[in-house]
Design a protein around this motif. Sequence first.
Motif, PDB file in Angstrom:
ATOM      1  N   TYR A 152       1.606  -7.514   4.222  1.00 19.53           N
ATOM      2  CA  TYR A 152       1.277  -7.735   2.811  1.00 19.53           C
ATOM      3  C   TYR A 152       0.475  -9.016   2.585  1.00 19.53           C
ATOM      4  O   TYR A 152       0.269  -9.436   1.462  1.00 19.53           O
ATOM      5  CB  TYR A 152       2.565  -7.709   1.965  1.00 19.53           C
ATOM      6  N   GLY A 156      -4.094  -8.734   1.476  1.00 17.90           N
ATOM      7  CA  GLY A 156      -4.722  -8.724   0.148  1.00 17.90           C
ATOM      8  C   GLY A 156      -5.153 -10.136  -0.235  1.00 17.90           C
ATOM      9  O   GLY A 156      -6.292 -10.365  -0.654  1.00 17.90           O
ATOM     10  N   MET A 201      -8.986 -11.883  -0.615  1.00 24.40           N
ATOM     11  CA  MET A 201      -9.496 -12.679  -1.750  1.00 24.40           C
ATOM     12  C   MET A 201     -10.063 -13.998  -1.248  1.00 24.40           C
ATOM     13  O   MET A 201     -11.111 -14.451  -1.714  1.00 24.40           O
ATOM     14  CB  MET A 201      -8.375 -12.939  -2.754  1.00 24.40           C
ATOM     15  N   HIS A 212      -5.613  -4.160   5.943  1.00 28.41           N
ATOM     16  CA  HIS A 212      -5.093  -3.912   4.590  1.00 28.41           C
ATOM     17  C   HIS A 212      -4.968  -2.396   4.352  1.00 28.41           C
ATOM     18  O   HIS A 212      -3.983  -1.914   3.804  1.00 28.41           O
ATOM     19  CB  HIS A 212      -6.099  -4.540   3.620  1.00 28.41           C
ATOM     20  N   ARG A 230      -2.118  -0.877   6.459  1.00 32.42           N
ATOM     21  CA  ARG A 230      -0.827  -1.071   5.782  1.00 32.42           C
ATOM     22  C   ARG A 230      -0.586   0.046   4.762  1.00 32.42           C
ATOM     23  O   ARG A 230       0.495   0.641   4.696  1.00 32.42           O
ATOM     24  CB  ARG A 230      -0.835  -2.449   5.099  1.00 32.42           C
ATOM     25  N   SER A 276       1.143   3.259   0.548  1.00 30.62           N
ATOM     26  CA  SER A 276       0.906   2.429  -0.658  1.00 30.62           C
ATOM     27  C   SER A 276      -0.004   3.122  -1.667  1.00 30.62           C
ATOM     28  O   SER A 276      -0.061   2.718  -2.822  1.00 30.62           O
ATOM     29  CB  SER A 276       0.254   1.099  -0.278  1.00 30.62           C
ATOM     30  N   GLY A 280      -9.798   0.340  -4.461  1.00 27.43           N
ATOM     31  CA  GLY A 280      -9.941  -0.213  -3.116  1.00 27.43           C
ATOM     32  C   GLY A 280     -11.026   0.526  -2.348  1.00 27.43           C
ATOM     33  O   GLY A 280     -11.865  -0.090  -1.671  1.00 27.43           O
ATOM     34  N   HIS A 340      -8.817  -3.680  -9.373  1.00 27.21           N
ATOM     35  CA  HIS A 340      -7.832  -3.414  -8.314  1.00 27.21           C
ATOM     36  C   HIS A 340      -6.534  -4.178  -8.609  1.00 27.21           C
ATOM     37  O   HIS A 340      -5.435  -3.617  -8.560  1.00 27.21           O
ATOM     38  CB  HIS A 340      -8.469  -3.907  -7.010  1.00 27.21           C
ATOM     39  N   LEU A 372      -2.853  -2.951  -9.929  1.00 24.36           N
ATOM     40  CA  LEU A 372      -1.674  -3.294  -9.113  1.00 24.36           C
ATOM     41  C   LEU A 372      -0.582  -3.904  -9.979  1.00 24.36           C
ATOM     42  O   LEU A 372       0.587  -3.514  -9.900  1.00 24.36           O
ATOM     43  CB  LEU A 372      -2.086  -4.285  -8.013  1.00 24.36           C
ATOM     44  N   GLY A 374       4.089  -2.047  -4.150  1.00 29.21           N
ATOM     45  CA  GLY A 374       4.933  -1.216  -3.298  1.00 29.21           C
ATOM     46  C   GLY A 374       5.626  -2.119  -2.293  1.00 29.21           C
ATOM     47  O   GLY A 374       5.597  -3.350  -2.425  1.00 29.21           O
TER      48      GLY A 374
END
Length: 470
Positions: free
Chosen positions: A50, A53, A57, A116, A119, A125, A137, A218, A222, A228
């Motif tokens: 996790y 993400g 960025m 990402h 995952r 997810s 995404g 995005h 979320l 998730g």
Amino acid sequence: MAAFKETKFPADAPAAQKALGWVDDRFPLTKLWNDQWGKYYAPKNFNFWYIFGSLAMLVLVLQIVTGIFLTMHYKPDANLAFASVEYIMREVPAGWLVRYMHSTGASAFFIIIYLHMTRALLYGSYRKPRELIWLFGFAIFLCLMAEAFFGYLLPWGQMSYWGAQVIVNLFGAIPFIGPDLSLWIRGDYVVSDATLNRFFAFHVIAIPLVLLGLVAAHLIALHEVGSGNPDGIEVKENLGADGHPLDSIPSHPYYTVHDLFGVSVFLLIFSAVVFFAPEMGGYFLEYNNFLPGDSLKTPLHIAPTWYFTPFYSVLRATTADFMYVLMAAVAAYVVFVWLKSRLSSMVKTAFAAVALVAIVGMLPQVLDAKFWGVVFFGGSVVILAFLPWLDHSPVKSIRYRPHWHKYVYLVFGVSFLILGYLGTQAPTETKTMVSQVCTLIYFSFFLLMPWWSTMGKFKTVPDRVTFHPH
Ligand code: HEM
């Protein structure tokens, strides 16, 4: 209009608190921070998957900042571009660092994004209610590919020049409009100064703007549905007395610390590459690109950068001989859907009709393999968008799926890596055959997912997340 009420603070309140109060009365700064991070409650069982993400960025910001500094010295002119990059590398103070950060950042971005997405695959997810997060995404992924493709032409090296030539020529394979379309994209009959100027415009402003908008969408999506987690449990189904999910913790300070640790590890690895191996054996910066682009000298072997090669392999795997295998595969898939699917007979008939047209189109007398190569090349990317509707598994996370599902993912992952490797290599008969097998595996994984994802013995999903404090 309601009267404007200013928050009152005691005279001895800290100046910073008063200043923040002054801003908050006029702009929802604290509210924004709390909604998006400070008091955003996220499941407490996040694992290392996790982290990507936040890392994405970080790299996005890194690319924009280093890109701005590169643009100050770069010349988008076919006669000057190559030399201006050499000038950045040799003369501009710390120019080499900025350039290596940007070129390494491009590869780092794709590594992070692939992890990402992995995952998302492992923990489902993208499943309801996170389909839109996935679709945003996916659009980000398309933009990233476009951004990397346009950016790669800018140094105007041999690989930049010929890579762009090959990819733009692919559009020429589209019936009727193809040749005009590739001419329109290039702005000339060959890749030239006109092409460089428009690619520059797309790379430095058009795509980054869209990308930033998509990343915002995005994250808004979320934070609307909530994150998730590795157990695939909806934490909002177990609320505590304070209205927050029992299995969640506020992002700040908990995930601030978690993410800062991830960022530190990432920066260590990133710096090691920037300072000691920025070319990464020709994978991050290709050796041929240290030669100026020459329209009269075609390099012996043209390959895109590593992050495109899995899809490029699919393109190259689509040879004229292989078309017969593909025709048989499409026919077999239609029969399979007809027998096994619970779709209405009208949908099945429409599906069979489309497949029949495709099979006829695959005949060498109708449309050549080059065209179908482009179709499968595009299809291998676009199919990702459909994942939320292809996966019918009763549980989200791989943790509660039948054990053998792990092997399905493994075979898919290995095939994807093999396709990636083969795409960097000059084709031989054996390599082409291996990439054809991997292409079949790649598409089967997705197209048969509605069935295999429901098969086997599923484990019971617990009501609460599994969490072991460390
Ligand atoms: C610039 C690129 C991207 C940025 C900055 C970004 C950022 C983020 C962040 C910060 C999160 C929450 C933390 C996390 O779960 O890791 C997230 C979640 C997510 N991202 Fe991305 N992302 C990007 C690209 C993508 C792509 C290309 C896909 C898939 C095609 C994707 C799919 C998802 C999904 C499904 C989630 C929800 C995970 C969950 O809540 O279980 N993202 N993204």
